[in-house]
Write an enzyme that holds these catalytic residues in place. Structure first.
Site, mmCIF file in Angstrom:
data_model
loop_
_atom_site.group_PDB
_atom_site.id
_atom_site.type_symbol
_atom_site.label_atom_id
_atom_site.label_comp_id
_atom_site.label_asym_id
_atom_site.label_seq_id
_atom_site.Cartn_x
_atom_site.Cartn_y
_atom_site.Cartn_z
ATOM 1 N N CYS A 75 0.869 -1.175 0.000
ATOM 2 C CA CYS A 75 0.000 0.000 0.000
ATOM 3 C C CYS A 75 0.908 1.228 0.000
ATOM 4 C CB CYS A 75 -0.848 -0.048 1.267
ATOM 5 S SG CYS A 75 -1.867 1.408 1.534
ATOM 6 N N CYS A 185 -0.723 3.592 -6.575
ATOM 7 C CA CYS A 185 -1.631 3.020 -5.579
ATOM 8 C C CYS A 185 -1.896 1.604 -6.028
ATOM 9 C CB CYS A 185 -2.939 3.819 -5.541
ATOM 10 S SG CYS A 185 -4.252 3.015 -4.582
HETATM 11 N N1 DGL Z 1 -3.918 0.572 -2.041
HETATM 12 C C1 DGL Z 1 -3.553 1.738 -1.401
HETATM 13 C C2 DGL Z 1 -2.340 2.432 -1.902
HETATM 14 O O1 DGL Z 1 -1.516 1.799 -2.519
HETATM 15 C C3 DGL Z 1 -4.456 2.424 -0.465
HETATM 16 C C4 DGL Z 1 -5.611 3.120 -1.007
HETATM 17 C C5 DGL Z 1 -6.455 3.684 0.102
HETATM 18 O O2 DGL Z 1 -6.790 2.942 1.017
HETATM 19 O O3 DGL Z 1 -6.764 4.875 0.021
HETATM 20 O O4 DGL Z 1 -2.155 3.593 -1.716
#
Ligand code: DGL
Length: 263
Positions: A75, A185
């Protein structure tokens, strides 16, 4: 039990980290993996740094209680907010995610690139440092991927409204003559197919998952943590909330055997 046989831990605010999990199990097919989706608290993007640190620590406590030998923060938002804290608090090695600005900047011919990420990622120190270091010779356009995490979490990837939303979102980037779009993301690679339909063919989409998996391989080897004997790997998934989307997405992306638990 030998530490080498312990699982690799992976976590995300939701199902985004599955884009990393998929490459991980393909490249390291001998390793067992525990994936934690903090679905009860998704999205992380608009949250304050202190809050993300608290949430990430809770997830890491869980993964460590499950004996994870290394943890991939799959993440970008959690990496931006919490990786320094996590590394100082826990002795397990961490692999973080950051937008792949470096390869995009190095390979850009139009000298214009873009990053699509969450607000939290753009606010992080890591992003500021990386872009200062690697994007000196290019125009770096940034775009908050508004609503995109929600679209993926709700299983609306192929909904017609998603295509028009994405088309509107990338319009200004196309006008800036970008030739690389960095997905900052882990939820966003699930949108690659639709993105390809709304972007001109000369724009390359960069997913950082393969680089993260290579880094994981390297750190496992450096710490002598690679699983040595061959035995069937186990894949477990935990969700802090409803696991409906997790179940649906797993059905689509893998034929491997796994177990899902709601906490
Ligand atoms: N998958 C996430 C990232 O890589 C998080 C997205 C979120 O929860 O806002 O930033």
């Amino acid at each position: 039990m030998d530490k080498n046989n312990f699982p690799v831990g992976v976590f995300d605010s939701g199902i985004g980290g599955l884009t990393v999990w998929k490459d991980l199990v393909a490249d390291l097919p001998n390793e067992s993996v525990i994936y934690y989706a903090d679905s009860a608290n998704c999205p992380y993007g608009p949250r304050k740094q202190e809050e993300i640190i608290q949430l990430a620590s809770k997830v890491v406590d869980f993964l460590i209680s499950e004996n994870c030998k290394i943890i991939i923060v799959a993440c970008n938002t959690a990496t931006a907010a919490a990786i320094d804290f996590l590394r100082s608090k826990y002795s397990v090695p961490f692999i973080g995610m950051e937008p792949a600005v470096k390869p995009a900047a190095l390979n850009s011919k139009t000298k214009s690139i873009a990053v699509l990420a969450t607000e939290g990622t753009f606010n992080g120190k890591l992003y500021t440092e990386t872009s200062r270091k690697y994007a000196k010779d290019v125009v770096l356009n940034i775009k908050v991927g508004d609503k995109l995490v929600d679209i993926v979490e709700k299983g609306l990837i192929n909904d017609p409204s998603t295509k028009s939303h994405l088309a509107a979102l990338v319009k200004t980037l196309i006008d800036e003559n970008i030739d690389h779009l960095v997905l900052g993301c882990t939820h966003f690679p699930f949108l690659t197919e639709v993105l390809t339909e709304v972007l001109p063919p000369n724009i390359r989409i960069i997913d950082p998952a393969p680089a993260v998996v290579q880094q994981t391989k390297k750190i496992l080897e450096m710490n002598d943590l690679t699983k040595k004997e061959f035995s069937n790997p186990e894949y477990r998934f935990y969700s802090s909330g409803n696991s409906y989307t997790l179940k649906n997405m797993l059905k689509e992306i893998t034929d491997l055997k796994y177990e899902i638990y709601e906490l």
